[in-house]
Design a protein around this motif. Sequence first.
Motif, PDB file in Angstrom:
ATOM      1  N   ASP A  15      -4.831   0.734  -7.055  1.00  0.00           N
ATOM      2  CA  ASP A  15      -4.703   2.194  -7.006  1.00  0.00           C
ATOM      3  C   ASP A  15      -3.249   2.507  -6.654  1.00  0.00           C
ATOM      4  N   ALA A  16      -2.496   2.956  -7.638  1.00  0.00           N
ATOM      5  CA  ALA A  16      -1.049   3.138  -7.434  1.00  0.00           C
ATOM      6  C   ALA A  16      -0.765   4.166  -6.345  1.00  0.00           C
ATOM      7  N   ASP A  17      -1.506   5.266  -6.317  1.00  0.00           N
ATOM      8  CA  ASP A  17      -1.268   6.293  -5.298  1.00  0.00           C
ATOM      9  C   ASP A  17      -1.543   5.757  -3.896  1.00  0.00           C
ATOM     10  N   ALA A  18      -2.677   5.089  -3.751  1.00  0.00           N
ATOM     11  CA  ALA A  18      -3.034   4.547  -2.435  1.00  0.00           C
ATOM     12  C   ALA A  18      -2.024   3.487  -2.008  1.00  0.00           C
ATOM     13  N   TYR A  19      -1.562   2.698  -2.960  1.00  0.00           N
ATOM     14  CA  TYR A  19      -0.615   1.646  -2.601  1.00  0.00           C
ATOM     15  C   TYR A  19       0.739   2.241  -2.214  1.00  0.00           C
ATOM     16  N   GLY A  20       1.151   3.289  -2.923  1.00  0.00           N
ATOM     17  CA  GLY A  20       2.386   3.966  -2.548  1.00  0.00           C
ATOM     18  C   GLY A  20       2.312   4.503  -1.133  1.00  0.00           C
ATOM     19  N   HIS A  21       1.161   5.035  -0.769  1.00  0.00           N
ATOM     20  CA  HIS A  21       0.973   5.544   0.584  1.00  0.00           C
ATOM     21  C   HIS A  21       1.056   4.409   1.599  1.00  0.00           C
ATOM     22  N   PHE A  22       0.432   3.291   1.297  1.00  0.00           N
ATOM     23  CA  PHE A  22       0.479   2.130   2.185  1.00  0.00           C
ATOM     24  C   PHE A  22       1.922   1.660   2.390  1.00  0.00           C
ATOM     25  N   VAL A  23       2.639   1.576   1.299  1.00  0.00           N
ATOM     26  CA  VAL A  23       4.021   1.087   1.353  1.00  0.00           C
ATOM     27  C   VAL A  23       4.883   1.989   2.240  1.00  0.00           C
ATOM     28  N   GLU A  24       4.690   3.294   2.106  1.00  0.00           N
ATOM     29  CA  GLU A  24       5.508   4.222   2.888  1.00  0.00           C
ATOM     30  C   GLU A  24       5.064   4.262   4.351  1.00  0.00           C
ATOM     31  N   ALA A  25       3.741   4.333   4.569  1.00  0.00           N
ATOM     32  CA  ALA A  25       3.243   4.540   5.930  1.00  0.00           C
ATOM     33  C   ALA A  25       3.225   3.264   6.758  1.00  0.00           C
ATOM     34  N   VAL A  26       3.001   2.126   6.123  1.00  0.00           N
ATOM     35  CA  VAL A  26       2.847   0.877   6.868  1.00  0.00           C
ATOM     36  C   VAL A  26       4.096   0.011   6.785  1.00  0.00           C
ATOM     37  N   LEU A  27       4.675  -0.117   5.596  1.00  0.00           N
ATOM     38  CA  LEU A  27       5.853  -0.978   5.448  1.00  0.00           C
ATOM     39  C   LEU A  27       7.158  -0.219   5.647  1.00  0.00           C
ATOM     40  N   GLY A  28       7.097   1.112   5.646  1.00  0.00           N
ATOM     41  CA  GLY A  28       8.298   1.895   5.901  1.00  0.00           C
ATOM     42  C   GLY A  28       9.304   1.873   4.763  1.00  0.00           C
ATOM     43  N   LEU A  29       8.838   1.626   3.549  1.00  0.00           N
ATOM     44  CA  LEU A  29       9.724   1.625   2.382  1.00  0.00           C
ATOM     45  C   LEU A  29       9.442   2.853   1.522  1.00  0.00           C
ATOM     46  N   GLU A  30      10.332   3.115   0.564  1.00  0.00           N
ATOM     47  CA  GLU A  30      10.107   4.201  -0.384  1.00  0.00           C
ATOM     48  C   GLU A  30       9.207   3.712  -1.512  1.00  0.00           C
TER      49      GLU A  30
ATOM     50  N   TYR B  90       5.850   5.863 -13.165  1.00  0.00           N
ATOM     51  CA  TYR B  90       4.836   6.303 -14.127  1.00  0.00           C
ATOM     52  C   TYR B  90       3.542   6.465 -13.345  1.00  0.00           C
ATOM     53  N   ALA B  91       2.510   7.025 -13.995  1.00  0.00           N
ATOM     54  CA  ALA B  91       1.261   7.273 -13.274  1.00  0.00           C
ATOM     55  C   ALA B  91       0.738   6.004 -12.612  1.00  0.00           C
ATOM     56  N   ALA B  92       0.874   4.870 -13.279  1.00  0.00           N
ATOM     57  CA  ALA B  92       0.299   3.626 -12.771  1.00  0.00           C
ATOM     58  C   ALA B  92       1.355   2.674 -12.217  1.00  0.00           C
ATOM     59  N   VAL B  93       2.572   3.172 -12.017  1.00  0.00           N
ATOM     60  CA  VAL B  93       3.663   2.290 -11.581  1.00  0.00           C
ATOM     61  C   VAL B  93       4.436   2.927 -10.434  1.00  0.00           C
ATOM     62  N   ARG B  94       4.648   2.164  -9.363  1.00  0.00           N
ATOM     63  CA  ARG B  94       5.494   2.602  -8.255  1.00  0.00           C
ATOM     64  C   ARG B  94       6.646   1.618  -8.101  1.00  0.00           C
ATOM     65  N   TYR B  95       7.836   2.140  -7.870  1.00  0.00           N
ATOM     66  CA  TYR B  95       8.985   1.302  -7.559  1.00  0.00           C
ATOM     67  C   TYR B  95       9.179   1.341  -6.053  1.00  0.00           C
ATOM     68  N   ILE B  96       9.045   0.185  -5.417  1.00  0.00           N
ATOM     69  CA  ILE B  96       9.105   0.082  -3.959  1.00  0.00           C
ATOM     70  C   ILE B  96      10.494  -0.407  -3.565  1.00  0.00           C
ATOM     71  N   LYS B  97      11.130   0.312  -2.642  1.00  0.00           N
ATOM     72  CA  LYS B  97      12.475  -0.118  -2.261  1.00  0.00           C
ATOM     73  C   LYS B  97      12.894   0.471  -0.925  1.00  0.00           C
ATOM     74  N   HIS B  98      13.973  -0.066  -0.376  1.00  0.00           N
ATOM     75  CA  HIS B  98      14.621   0.512   0.793  1.00  0.00           C
ATOM     76  C   HIS B  98      15.695   1.472   0.290  1.00  0.00           C
ATOM     77  N   PRO B  99      15.857   2.625   0.954  1.00  0.00           N
ATOM     78  CA  PRO B  99      16.822   3.605   0.431  1.00  0.00           C
ATOM     79  C   PRO B  99      18.256   3.087   0.369  1.00  0.00           C
ATOM     80  N   ALA B 100      18.605   2.107   1.203  1.00  0.00           N
ATOM     81  CA  ALA B 100      20.002   1.648   1.253  1.00  0.00           C
ATOM     82  C   ALA B 100      20.299   0.509   0.282  1.00  0.00           C
TER      83      ALA B 100
END
Length: 229
Positions: free
Chosen positions: A122-137, A142-152
Motif C-alpha cells: 500500500d503505497a500511501d500507508a508505506y509513505g506514512h510509515f516512512v515519514e512517521a517512523v523512519l523520519g524520511l521524505e 506516481y499513484a503506486a510509487v513513492r520516492y523515499i529520501k532524506h531532504p539533504a
Amino acid sequence: MHEGAQSYPDRPRHHHFGVRVEHRAEIDAAWEYLTAHRDEYGLRQIDPQVVRHGSYSIHLQEPGTNFWEIECYEDVLRKDSGEERLGGVRSRHWDHADEDAPASARGYTPLAFTHGTLGATDADAYGHFVEAVLGLEAHRAYAAVRYIKHPATKHFVVALQVPEPQSFSPNFRFTIGLESAQAVEDAHAELAARRSEVGLTDLGSLEADGAGASFILRDVNGNWWELAA
Ligand SMILES: [Fe+2]
C-alpha cells in the motif's frame, strides 16, 4: 544482496539498484558493450533500452543474481521543471561532470549510485510509515510509487506497490545514518515501546560498542532497515 537461490519473479522492476550516466548515448553504448562482453562478466540477462518514469535505461542481472539499472535523465533535464520535482531526484547527483576526462573504453561512465528499490503493498500507508517512523521524505512519484529520501541528499529508495511483500534476508537492507549513538539508542527504545503500533514485524537488539550503535528492523512489508551511527 539477495541470499540463496530463490527466484524473485518481480525482478528487475521491483528489486534493483541504479547508477546514472550523463548522456543518452552512453545508455546505447552500455547496452552494446555489455552485450558484447556478456560471457566475460557472466551476465544472466540484459534488457534492451526502455524509457520509463523519465529515464532512458537498461537493466541487467549480474552473476550474483542482483539486478542493476543504468539510467539517464538527460531528456528530463532539458525541461524547466525536470530538476526540481520529487525532491530533486532527477537532477544531477554529482557536482559537475568532467567533460575533459578521457572517455571510458566502455563508452559509458556512471557518475553516481542513485537508487535502490523495495516493495510495499500500500503505497500511501508505506509513505506514512516512512515519514512517521523512519523520519524520511516520501514523495509521490506516481499513484503506486513513492520516492523515499532524506531532504539533504539526492539518493533515494523507490517504493513500488506490489501485490505480495517479498521475504528477504536481513542482509538485504537499507541503512539510515543518525546523528549519534545516543540517537540510535533513543530510537531503539521508542520503537521497542511502539513496535506493534507502528507495524514492525521484527526489531533487532541494539548493538553498541562504545563508538557506534545500530539495530535493524523489519517493516510491515517485510523490508529490512538499519538505523546506525
Ligand atoms: Fe530504477
